[in-house]
Design a protein around this motif. Structure first.
Motif, short mmCIF file in Angstrom:
data_model
loop_
_atom_site.label_atom_id
_atom_site.label_comp_id
_atom_site.label_asym_id
_atom_site.label_seq_id
_atom_site.Cartn_x
_atom_site.Cartn_y
_atom_site.Cartn_z
N PRO A 97 -3.48 -0.10 -11.66
CA PRO A 97 -2.70 1.15 -11.59
C PRO A 97 -2.81 2.00 -12.85
O PRO A 97 -2.80 3.23 -12.77
CB PRO A 97 -1.27 0.66 -11.36
CG PRO A 97 -1.27 -0.77 -11.71
CD PRO A 97 -2.64 -1.28 -11.43
N GLN A 130 -3.73 -2.15 -4.10
CA GLN A 130 -3.64 -1.63 -2.73
C GLN A 130 -3.00 -0.25 -2.68
O GLN A 130 -1.92 -0.03 -3.19
CB GLN A 130 -2.82 -2.63 -1.90
CG GLN A 130 -2.94 -2.45 -0.42
CD GLN A 130 -4.37 -2.55 0.08
OE1 GLN A 130 -5.03 -1.53 0.26
NE2 GLN A 130 -4.86 -3.74 0.31
N LEU A 131 -3.72 0.72 -2.05
CA LEU A 131 -3.16 2.06 -1.81
C LEU A 131 -3.45 2.42 -0.36
O LEU A 131 -4.35 1.85 0.26
CB LEU A 131 -3.79 3.09 -2.74
CG LEU A 131 -3.40 3.04 -4.22
CD1 LEU A 131 -4.23 4.03 -5.02
CD2 LEU A 131 -1.92 3.31 -4.43
N PRO A 146 -9.19 4.88 -6.75
CA PRO A 146 -8.64 3.52 -6.65
C PRO A 146 -9.69 2.50 -6.23
O PRO A 146 -9.64 1.35 -6.65
CB PRO A 146 -7.54 3.63 -5.59
CG PRO A 146 -7.78 4.91 -4.89
CD PRO A 146 -8.50 5.80 -5.83
N ASN A 153 3.01 1.36 -3.42
CA ASN A 153 2.08 1.67 -4.52
C ASN A 153 1.65 3.13 -4.48
O ASN A 153 1.66 3.82 -5.50
CB ASN A 153 0.84 0.78 -4.44
CG ASN A 153 1.10 -0.62 -4.93
OD1 ASN A 153 2.15 -0.87 -5.56
ND2 ASN A 153 0.20 -1.54 -4.66
N SER A 154 1.26 3.59 -3.29
CA SER A 154 0.83 4.99 -3.16
C SER A 154 1.93 5.91 -3.64
O SER A 154 1.67 6.86 -4.39
CB SER A 154 0.49 5.31 -1.70
OG SER A 154 -0.88 5.11 -1.47
N ALA A 191 0.84 -1.20 0.00
CA ALA A 191 0.00 0.00 0.00
C ALA A 191 0.88 1.25 0.00
O ALA A 191 0.61 2.22 -0.73
CB ALA A 191 -0.91 0.01 1.22
N VAL A 244 2.55 5.42 -7.64
CA VAL A 244 1.40 5.83 -8.47
C VAL A 244 1.21 7.35 -8.40
O VAL A 244 1.00 8.01 -9.42
CB VAL A 244 0.13 5.09 -8.00
CG1 VAL A 244 -1.13 5.77 -8.52
CG2 VAL A 244 0.16 3.65 -8.48
N CYS A 245 1.33 7.92 -7.20
CA CYS A 245 1.14 9.36 -7.07
C CYS A 245 2.28 10.14 -7.71
O CYS A 245 2.07 11.19 -8.32
CB CYS A 245 0.99 9.76 -5.60
SG CYS A 245 -0.51 9.08 -4.89
#
Lengths: 347, 551
Positions: free
Chosen positions: B147, B230-231, B222, B67-68, B64, B71-72
């Motif tokens: 994603p 997962q984020l 998401p 990924n956060s 999480a 992705v951000c």
């Protein structure tokens, strides 16, 4: 209309004393000016009088009434602000009526008094305009009418002319003087412009670093400056290094006068217009570096052999020396003033 | 004697400061503080770092976090790559239909991202229009779920932040600065690299920061399109949802992680811009005409970006008038979707307005008073107030939601399931827009106007209401419109705090999409978008010609 007494007022901001112990008495009906460079505490003192700042020490009395604890909105002073502070969301009429409405004046009397005040400042024909439609000078007149209409016991003016152009400034200061005489209202006027102060005031308090250096009539502060600061702030003057030796003041290697002071360095001041071309009681010869024709005369800058630059103001009747020439100038002993190391006048 | 003096000097504005601080302590500092404390507590109440060890140790949670972050970061990079050129082209060159492009950019920003997400599903999802059409001619489209879809939505949705900040800065560069460079023999790309870019870099980074923080905090996107990706906000939300009898500390630890990342991003941006300077432009740069070829290229780029960004809104509006069967839209048109609102989600529309109106009234009044003490009555207390109001800036909606509900689910103050808790959440999350716009108007308003009124015999409080308040009202309302628009579209804290009786339109849309009821979702989204558009139009009227967002 009342007399204003200021006794030992101190106002500090974060430990720094903006007003460092000022005592003054302003007579009833007088136009009294606080004059000084920016940061000298003159506006702070004015705001203490208006009640916007609470002084840390000292007392303020309007007439016999102690006003230290009277809040700003109950002091019945009329203030004219540097940027006019004309309410932009109200018409000229509403602006002037604002203070009267707060005093529960209504109906016929409100109409009459507002109209009278607007006529006084020659704005009666613009009563329904919004401030955005007015020029700076017109806004200033509205601000003046708004302050006068409530018949304040004291009129406070904070650099009221500094946002106007030069020509309008002279017109408005004559206007302010006329209205002030007509109403006979005690007025405290703040400015950094010494010419304006000299022109408009009954008396002037020259301020520096939160203290009053000298109080006197315009002529008094101009001709008899009691401190070196006043001498150099009011008008233009030359500061010449001198020495006291055995009670004798010497400048430019010549004796000026006798003083009752111990030996040491001193400063001799002489105004440019008091210096003439040719020999005088005190004379000096120097190299003419610059000659600027300014209309009412010629300003000449002379460099003495010791390296001191002296400003001389010659009237139009005198043919000025040419730039690059050597020339001799002189002045009378009585035209010079002598100040000690602490800036105090030596007599 | 001393005490008497103290109370005499205790004015209305002291009350405003004290009451504001007290309320913020109760509804903001306490909930967030206790959530932080809980993250360090074991079930028996003793101190533990176990939650944080789990956070970093277990693959599920670590994913999480990573990924956060990626992705951000990727979304922010793409948003910047779109926003900066758009800003440059639109401020410096004559392009056809500029006002339209600008309006569309703002609209695509202010509609909630989850509506955009949902319409991308309508277009490119398993049963999407484009997917079906492509299948018909034998092409299989790559999947939009996961994603890829999240980054697509985030980039298109948040590039307007970068655009808005950058174009404002580009317009405040005085013409003479670039002329001076020209005069010194530097032009073209070198001039852009050495003068223009460094001058707008603070603005670009500010826009990128906004994009990053908004993406990091976003919950709806998401959840709808991620399909199990997962984020952090999702993890915190599900932790909280599962936790009802379980482990409250884990939700706290995940929330703390979210807040830490936002705060770090904020400080990173401040550090990048540690050399500060101010610009005031007397003469903004000239808008020049491009040669035809380049003009066509530049226009094509701008229209393509806004076209793709606004496409979801258009699709949703059109499909709201098509009859639907589950996730499939039929070819018949009608108002059926709107009719079902009353049966299926009664109250959602009314609730949205009821809650948002109460919240906005509180925000306007409290915002005006607070901004006054912050700008005009400076003291240690008002400085604390100012800083406290910055805290919600780094708090994602999910975190505020969890914090409020864990703080107020037991005596002395039980607010769970009430309208009050939603209003509190809206006010603390969105009041900063109102406070900031009110403060900027107050700063530019000369204090002597109010002093003149006091001097003329009107008391200080009355002077505030008769002179200052009317003069700043327009500016305050302009900021309030932004608070309003983001409040009616709020999902991430509402989803945690709502109750059957307080369901709002965004929650209704979200739950209808989750249960594959696309027709109803489209109808609700259209209503929400229309309200947003009308509000923005109103904002423009209030802000005046020069300051309007839409030109």
């Amino acid at each position: 209309m009342s007399k204003v007494t200021i006794e030992g007022v101190v106002k500090r901001f974060e430990g720094h004393a903006a007003v460092a112990g000022v005592s003054l008495t302003v007579e009833s009906g007088e136009l009294f000016t606080l004059l000084g460079p920016s940061g000298c505490g003159k506006t702070t003192l004015l705001r203490v009088l208006a009640g916007f700042y609470q002084q840390d020490e000292g007392n303020v009395r309007f007439g016999d009434q102690l006003v230290n604890d009277v809040p700003a909105h109950k002091r019945n002073t009329g203030m004219v602000f540097q940027n006019y502070a004309v309410f932009p969301h109200m018409t000229v009429f509403e602006n002037v009526a604002y203070g009267l409405k707060a005093r529960k004046v209504g109906g016929q009397e409100l109409q009459r008094r507002v109209t009278e005040a607007l006529e006084m400042v020659k704005m009666a024909n613009l009563r329904d305009r919004m401030p955005a439609q007015l020029s700076g000078g017109q806004q200033q007149r509205v601000a003046l009418a708004r302050a006068l209409v409530i018949q304040p016991q004291l009129l406070l003016m904070d650099e009221p002319l500094s946002n106007l152009d030069a020509k309008l400034r002279i017109e408005m200061r004559t206007e302010i003087r006329r209205l002030q005489r007509q109403y006979g209202i005690t007025t405290i006027y703040v400015t950094h412009d010494q010419e304006e102060a000299l022109a408009i005031s009954d008396r002037i308090a020259v301020m520096n670093n939160g203290r009053v250096e000298q109080v006197g009539s315009p002529r008094d502060v101009y001709f008899n400056p009691q401190t070196l600061f006043v001498a150099s702030f009011i008008g233009t003057t030359n500061l010449l290094p001198g020495r006291v030796q055995g009670g004798q003041v010497r400048v430019l290697d010549q004796a000026v006068r006798e003083v009752a002071a111990p030996d040491g360095d001193c400063t001799v001041t002489i105004r440019p217009e008091k210096i003439t071309l040719g020999q005088g009681e005190i004379s000096f010869t120097g190299h003419v570096e610059e000659a600027l024709f300014v209309g009412s005369g010629t300003t000449v800058f002379v460099r003495t052999p010791e390296g001191k630059r002296i400003e001389v103001r010659l009237p139009n009747e005198v043919e000025p020396p040419r730039v690059g020439d050597q020339a001799t100038f002189g002045f009378r002993r009585s035209a010079a003033a002598v100040y000690g190391a602490q800036g105090e006048v030596l007599a | 004697m001393e005490r008497l003096k103290f109370w005499r000097k205790w004015t209305f504005w002291h009350w405003v400061t004290a009451v504001s601080l007290l309320l913020l302590a109760i509804v903001l500092l306490y909930p967030v503080g206790q959530l932080l404390v809980k993250s360090f507590l074991a079930k028996d109440g003793s101190f533990t770092l176990k939650n944080y060890a789990t956070f970093l140790g277990k693959r599920y949670y670590r994913l999480a976090l990573t990924n956060s972050l990626w992705v951000c970061t990727a979304s922010t990079a793409i948003a910047t790559a779109l926003g900066v050129p758009m800003a440059f082209l639109l401020t410096r060159y004559k392009l056809p239909g500029k006002p339209l492009i600008r309006t569309l950019i703002i609209l695509s920003l202010l509609s909630p991202p989850f509506i955009g997400t949902y319409s991308w599903i309508v277009l490119l999802g398993r049963a999407g229009f484009i997917t079906k059409a492509m299948e018909a001619i034998g092409i299989t489209m790559p999947t939009i779920y996961g994603p890829r879809g999240i980054i697509l939505v985030f980039s298109l949705h948040f590039f307007p932040y970068v655009y808005l900040f950058t174009s404002a800065a580009l317009q405040s560069i005085d013409r003479s600065l670039e002329e001076a460079a020209d005069n010194l023999g530097v032009s073209g790309w070198t001039r852009f690299r050495t003068i223009t870019l460094p001058l707008v870099l603070p603005a670009i980074s500010a826009g990128a920061l906004m994009a990053f923080m908004s993406a990091l905090a976003d919950f709806g996107t998401p959840q709808l399109i991620g399909e199990g990706f997962q984020l952090l906000p999702i993890a915190a939300y599900s932790e909280y949802m599962n936790e009802i009898g379980g482990n409250p500390g884990m939700a706290g630890a995940l929330s703390t992680g979210l807040v830490l990342i936002s705060t770090l991003a904020l400080f990173l941006q401040r550090w990048v811009n540690r050399r500060t300077f101010t610009m005031s432009s007397l003469r903004p740069p000239i808008v020049v005409d491009l040669p035809l070829g380049r003009k066509i290229l530049a226009s094509a780029f701008c229209y393509l970006v806004v076209g793709v960004a606004i496409l979801p809104q258009v699709v949703v509006m059109i499909s709201s008038f098509r009859k639907a069967k589950g996730p499939i839209f039929l070819d018949e048109f009608g108002l059926d979707n709107y009719m079902t609102i009353v049966d299926r989600v009664p109250g959602a529309v009314a609730n949205t307005f009821r809650l948002s109106i109460v919240a906005i009234v509180i925000m306007v009044i409290a915002g005006l008073l607070m901004s006054y003490v912050i700008t005009r009555r400076r003291s240690v207390a008002t400085a604390v107030l100012d800083v406290t109001l910055l805290i919600p800036y780094v708090l994602p909606g999910t975190v505020i939601g969890i914090a409020l509900i864990t703080a107020f689910n037991r005596p002395p103050l039980v607010l769970t399931g009430t309208a009050t808790i939603l209003i509190i959440s809206y006010v603390i999350r969105k009041i900063s827009y109102t406070v900031r716009s009110a403060s900027s108007v107050l700063t530019s308003l000369d204090p002597s106007l109010e002093e003149a009124s006091i001097n003329l015999g009107v008391g200080p409080v009355a002077s505030f209401f008769r002179v200052t308040a009317p003069l700043v009202f327009k500016g305050v309302m302009a900021g309030a419109v932004l608070s309003w628009v983001t409040t009616i579209n709020e999902l991430s804290s509402t989803i945690i705090l709502y109750h059957a009786g307080t369901i709002t339109m965004p929650v209704a849309i979200y739950s209808q999409v989750i249960s594959d009821n696309f027709g109803l979702a489209a109808a609700l989204s259209t209503i929400l978008t229309l309200v947003t558009v009308i509000s923005l139009w109103l904002f423009n009227r209030l802000a005046g010609k020069d300051n309007g967002l839409l030109t």
